[in-house]
Design an enzyme around this catalytic site. Sequence first.
Site, PDB file in Angstrom:
ATOM      1  N   LYS A  61      -1.974  12.527   0.227  1.00  0.00           N
ATOM      2  CA  LYS A  61      -1.258  11.778  -0.808  1.00  0.00           C
ATOM      3  C   LYS A  61      -0.270  12.712  -1.502  1.00  0.00           C
ATOM      4  CE  LYS A  61      -0.378   7.862  -2.701  1.00  0.00           C
ATOM      5  NZ  LYS A  61       0.184   6.793  -1.882  1.00  0.00           N
ATOM      6  N   SER A 106       1.784   2.523   0.943  1.00  0.00           N
ATOM      7  CA  SER A 106       0.944   2.585  -0.247  1.00  0.00           C
ATOM      8  C   SER A 106       0.753   1.160  -0.792  1.00  0.00           C
ATOM      9  CB  SER A 106       1.561   3.526  -1.279  1.00  0.00           C
ATOM     10  OG  SER A 106       0.552   4.093  -2.083  1.00  0.00           O
TER      11      SER A 106
END
Length: 582
Positions: free
Chosen positions: A186, A381
Amino acid sequence: MRSFFKIFFASLLALTVFSLIVFFVLVGLVKGFAEKSKPNVEDKSVLVIDLSKHFPEHESSLPLAVLGEERLPALFDVVRLIREAKTDKNIRGIYLSVDGNGNGYASSDEIRTALLDFKASKKFVIAFGNTVSQQAYFVASAANKIYINPTGGMDWTGFSVELPFLKGTLEKLDIQPQIFYAGKFKSATEIFRTEKMTPENRLQTTEWLGDLYNYFLQQTAVARKLDTATLYRLAAEAKIQTPQDALAANLIDGTKYDDEVKDEIKKDLAIGRADKLNLLSINDYNDAVNVRKSGKDKIAVIYAEGDIVDGDGSNTQIGGETFRALIRKARLDENVKAIVLRVNSGGGSALASDVIWREIQVARQQDKKPVIVSMGDVAASGGYYISCGADSVFAHPNTITGSIGVFSIIPNMQGFFKNKLGITFDGVSTAPHAGAVNVYRPIDEKDKALLTASVERIYAQFKSRVAAGRKRDTAYIESIAQGRVWSGEDAVRIGLVDRLGNLQDAIDCAARMAKLSDYGLREYPETESWLNNLLNKKKQEPAAMMKEEIGEENYRIVEQLKKIKAMTGSVQARLPFEIIIK
């Protein structure tokens, strides 16, 4: 006195009535002018597509062109207009202006595919540019002929991505970012906590960028009848420095000036050199013809483009409540038999993403309506969160997707306020955790643990949504999650996407699932009336003026700073920043 008030109110009433009459007369005149100015498609017309323009996923609420604003068609309208031109006897060919490309690679793939189909009509496609970027060349390679200004230029150096890192800036400002994230890939928080790419981010970026570059080379190789090894070597050895180099390498068909290209088109159309060439812009063609399919049964196409935000959002965002209402409207409409969700988003609010995800599940499970997702340039996402629960998911090979992970940022600005501005804060609270999460002081260890648990909980929920939608166990989803970004091609291989295809492919799939043969499209958000657009114009002017003053590239930095502000204090499922491929 009574006489004064009598005269005053009579005058006020007369002024009000007169103002209303003038207003409606002006409305009628403007509307009438707009209707009368509908262009004609003359014989031997050439459709002009300026690729440097950005074609949005959905027609934005811009005022009419007659009011001084350029009104660009939406991306899917461009595709439909090219399809219409294929059978329009008055359109003899397409002139593609390739001085830059304002569209992403997946959007460009939509246009390029439509151009390849157009060529099947035996009508010509000619591309011309003064300086041609790789992104513009990707679309231009679909043309019959590609010409570049003899003194112009062409970029053929391979793809690259440059990422900014703000750790040093925050240190100079005495700001501690206080980051909480789930997923080792991430990378959204890297810009605040590191000075360069982490090994994980370098790995994933190398792989998805390589996939996009390989697709670019493969499509070029087919179009230009070259092999990918040769194309790769031309870039690696920087062999293309001038248009003449490009011509020698068979990347283009000639070096010509614009007037020479126009003369060639006239010759092909058997038009005299001094005669007028009917060049019809894609904007005018959009006003001249109707490409919207009609039918009693409907497929709803919902365009979700921009950051995902809580609440209503703006017309350039995906507001959780706005899009929940749009999906609800479509699923409760008896004439709508299926829903296609077109996603072009790097994500945003995890809460808003879940609100939209839930409404999709209600449409599928309670209303029994198929939901198909078509991914654009990016559906990552939060953009993937709202996609994963669909019946079927389509992506382009060069779509950027995945990034299943979440994060939260609460900057500690105590040092900045005290040491830079001389401001201190103090207060009282009624419980130990009241007001604990703010930007005025550091978070203590107990509250850090609570925030970490919150991020992990939402990450687990995200993975469970994906596991249920993709019919995989959570252990497998964890192995491909961790915030990792994938290309559309890889996403099919690992099961995050069902198949490669464009928006029309997704609509065709929806029609098959709903058993429809004769249907129309109902598109959302619905385009506002021209009058509402005019009244709302003032809301759009500040951003447009700023963009004009500081330039497109600097304005993107301002937009990123606004996104950073939006990230603060809430759990986010988003890509770190806009990915710009050079």
